[in-house]
Design an enzyme around this catalytic site. Structure first.
Site, PDB file in Angstrom:
ATOM      1  N   ARG A  51       0.836  -1.215   0.000  1.00 25.40           N
ATOM      2  CA  ARG A  51       0.000   0.000   0.000  1.00 25.40           C
ATOM      3  C   ARG A  51       0.863   1.255   0.000  1.00 25.40           C
ATOM      4  O   ARG A  51       0.556   2.244  -0.672  1.00 25.40           O
ATOM      5  CB  ARG A  51      -0.951  -0.012   1.208  1.00 25.40           C
ATOM      6  CG  ARG A  51      -1.933   1.158   1.200  1.00 25.40           C
ATOM      7  CD  ARG A  51      -3.002   1.033   2.273  1.00 25.40           C
ATOM      8  NE  ARG A  51      -2.437   1.109   3.611  1.00 25.40           N
ATOM      9  CZ  ARG A  51      -3.147   0.976   4.746  1.00 25.40           C
ATOM     10  NH1 ARG A  51      -4.443   0.738   4.678  1.00 25.40           N
ATOM     11  NH2 ARG A  51      -2.549   1.061   5.915  1.00 25.40           N
ATOM     12  N   ARG A 100      10.959  27.497  -0.570  1.00 28.60           N
ATOM     13  CA  ARG A 100       9.596  26.969  -0.646  1.00 28.60           C
ATOM     14  C   ARG A 100       9.073  27.112  -2.072  1.00 28.60           C
ATOM     15  O   ARG A 100       9.107  28.211  -2.634  1.00 28.60           O
ATOM     16  CB  ARG A 100       8.692  27.732   0.326  1.00 28.60           C
ATOM     17  CG  ARG A 100       7.272  27.204   0.361  1.00 28.60           C
ATOM     18  CD  ARG A 100       6.414  27.926   1.379  1.00 28.60           C
ATOM     19  NE  ARG A 100       5.034  27.472   1.293  1.00 28.60           N
ATOM     20  CZ  ARG A 100       4.152  27.930   0.395  1.00 28.60           C
ATOM     21  NH1 ARG A 100       4.503  28.879  -0.453  1.00 28.60           N
ATOM     22  NH2 ARG A 100       2.919  27.447   0.357  1.00 28.60           N
ATOM     23  N   LYS A 147      -2.616   7.001   1.259  1.00 19.53           N
ATOM     24  CA  LYS A 147      -2.320   7.238   2.679  1.00 19.53           C
ATOM     25  C   LYS A 147      -1.244   8.315   2.750  1.00 19.53           C
ATOM     26  O   LYS A 147      -0.058   8.035   2.916  1.00 19.53           O
ATOM     27  CB  LYS A 147      -1.877   5.927   3.343  1.00 19.53           C
ATOM     28  CG  LYS A 147      -2.115   5.905   4.846  1.00 19.53           C
ATOM     29  CD  LYS A 147      -2.154   4.504   5.390  1.00 19.53           C
ATOM     30  CE  LYS A 147      -2.229   4.436   6.904  1.00 19.53           C
ATOM     31  NZ  LYS A 147      -3.408   5.052   7.518  1.00 19.53           N
TER      32      LYS A 147
HETATM   33  N1  PDD Z   1      -5.455   5.040  10.137  1.00 24.17           N
HETATM   34  N2  PDD Z   1      -9.337   4.972   6.882  1.00 24.17           N
HETATM   35  C1  PDD Z   1      -8.563   5.977   7.321  1.00 24.17           C
HETATM   36  C2  PDD Z   1      -8.876   7.371   6.886  1.00 24.17           C
HETATM   37  C3  PDD Z   1      -7.469   5.706   8.179  1.00 24.17           C
HETATM   38  O1  PDD Z   1      -6.682   6.722   8.606  1.00 24.17           O
HETATM   39  C4  PDD Z   1      -7.224   4.367   8.591  1.00 24.17           C
HETATM   40  C5  PDD Z   1      -6.093   4.000   9.507  1.00 24.17           C
HETATM   41  C6  PDD Z   1      -8.061   3.352   8.119  1.00 24.17           C
HETATM   42  C7  PDD Z   1      -7.857   1.910   8.474  1.00 24.17           C
HETATM   43  O2  PDD Z   1      -6.745   1.362   7.796  1.00 24.17           O
HETATM   44  P1  PDD Z   1      -5.891   0.155   8.383  1.00 24.17           P
HETATM   45  O3  PDD Z   1      -6.853  -0.944   8.686  1.00 24.17           O
HETATM   46  O4  PDD Z   1      -4.963  -0.184   7.305  1.00 24.17           O
HETATM   47  O5  PDD Z   1      -5.222   0.656   9.652  1.00 24.17           O
HETATM   48  C8  PDD Z   1      -9.103   3.696   7.251  1.00 24.17           C
HETATM   49  C9  PDD Z   1      -4.234   4.825  10.880  1.00 24.17           C
HETATM   50  C10 PDD Z   1      -4.330   3.773  11.936  1.00 24.17           C
HETATM   51  C11 PDD Z   1      -3.720   6.162  11.386  1.00 24.17           C
HETATM   52  O6  PDD Z   1      -3.758   7.089  10.594  1.00 24.17           O
HETATM   53  O7  PDD Z   1      -3.253   6.255  12.519  1.00 24.17           O
END
Ligand code: PDD
Length: 285
Positions: A51, A100, A147
């Site tokens: 990912r 920047r 992410k």
């Molecule tokens: N967050 N959706 C969002 C917006 C998230 O930030 C997360 C996880 C998830 C769940 O994903 P996973 O099962 O892969 O942890 C869904 C992490 C834990 C964080 O930002 O701390």
């Protein structure tokens, strides 16, 4: 004292320094992962690294390590920190520039930062009661599948929950469920587990995948499809899932009870399967 990894060096977190010209700081220009570690074994590491690769490719940031390289750094971080169960934070930003400038630097020097903290799973009392959530309109951008460290919208949305003593904010876009501010959301209606389909509107959660795999393995009726806001509001059960929260029942939404107002049978069953699966993985299965 927590030991972190910063650009090739392991050091105490309190001593770690980056440039204020880092694009991670100036623009939120970076990618991250949160990887749970049970009994000093990273959970679903390959999937987290995959990912990360997806996010980095989409934001045009060359991946500084291959899977083996990442695994080696993560193994070292786990070994150098005191906790048996850990939560690893892995961060790659586009690094510093001389001035920047929105456009990417000609010479990219990505900043790689990993840190660890004790993994604190949900206490038994909270598991027994479930948590309260509020809802809000999902006003994030159209690449929620990535992410990225640019999490201001998620932070604002999570704070809506915190401000009224709730654990999570359930997000709706155009009348449909997307996810939580930092979790995925599952719905149970009439004995069927429902999950929104992966799209650009939600993060493809690693825990989400595990839950659907467990549902399939145990022949639990489940359907992946778009879920209407009304269906969420009249659900028998709601769960939030994430690497740190695992599978957690939401028992109130906007001050109204979800189903019976207590964690439901399907959620309790999924929680048990999840714990059992973790134990299997920790045994190397
Ligand atoms: N967050 N959706 C969002 C917006 C998230 O930030 C997360 C996880 C998830 C769940 O994903 P996973 O099962 O892969 O942890 C869904 C992490 C834990 C964080 O930002 O701390």
């Amino acid at each position: 004292m927590s030991i972190c990894y910063l650009d090739g060096t392991y050091q105490p977190l309190a001593e770690a320094r980056i440039s204020p010209m880092d694009r991670g700081f100036l623009f939120g220009d970076g990618a991250y992962e949160v990887i749970p570690v049970y009994s000093r074994r990273p959970f679903r590491l390959d999937q987290h690294i995959e990912r990360l690769g997806h996010t980095l490719a989409a934001i045009r940031l060359p991946n500084p390590h291959d899977a083996a390289g990442w695994a080696a750094i993560i193994a070292e971080i786990i070994a150098r920190n005191p906790w048996v169960d850990q939560s690893i934070y892995l961060h790659v930003s586009r690094g510093p520039d001389d001035k920047r400038n929105h456009a990417f630097p000609a010479q990219m020097r990505p900043t790689v930062f990993l840190t660890s903290e004790a993994l604190v799973t949900t206490p038994a009392a909270q598991l027994a009661k479930g948590v309260a959530a509020v809802s809000a309109a999902d006003f994030r951008w159209l690449r929620c599948d990535l992410k990225t460290t640019a999490l201001l919208a998620n932070c604002l949305l999570r704070q809506v929950a915190v401000d009224c003593g709730c654990a999570e904010t359930v997000l709706f876009r155009d009348g449909f469920l997307t996810e939580g501010a930092a979790s995925n959301i599952f719905v149970v209606r009439d004995g069927v587990l429902l999950a929104p389909p992966k799209s650009h509107l939600m993060l493809p959660g690693i825990t989400y995948d595990v839950v659907l795999e467990l549902a399939a393995r145990h022949a639990l009726p489940h359907v992946v499809r778009e879920i209407l806001e009304d269906e969420v509001r009249s659900a028998d059960e709601l769960w939030m899932t994430s690497s740190t929260k695992e599978v957690l029942a939401i028992t109130a939404l906007d001050e109204r009870p979800v189903g019976s107002g207590e964690p439901g049978p399907m959620g309790r069953q999924m929680y048990a399967w999840y714990q059992d699966f973790k134990t299997t993985v920790m045994r190397g299965g």
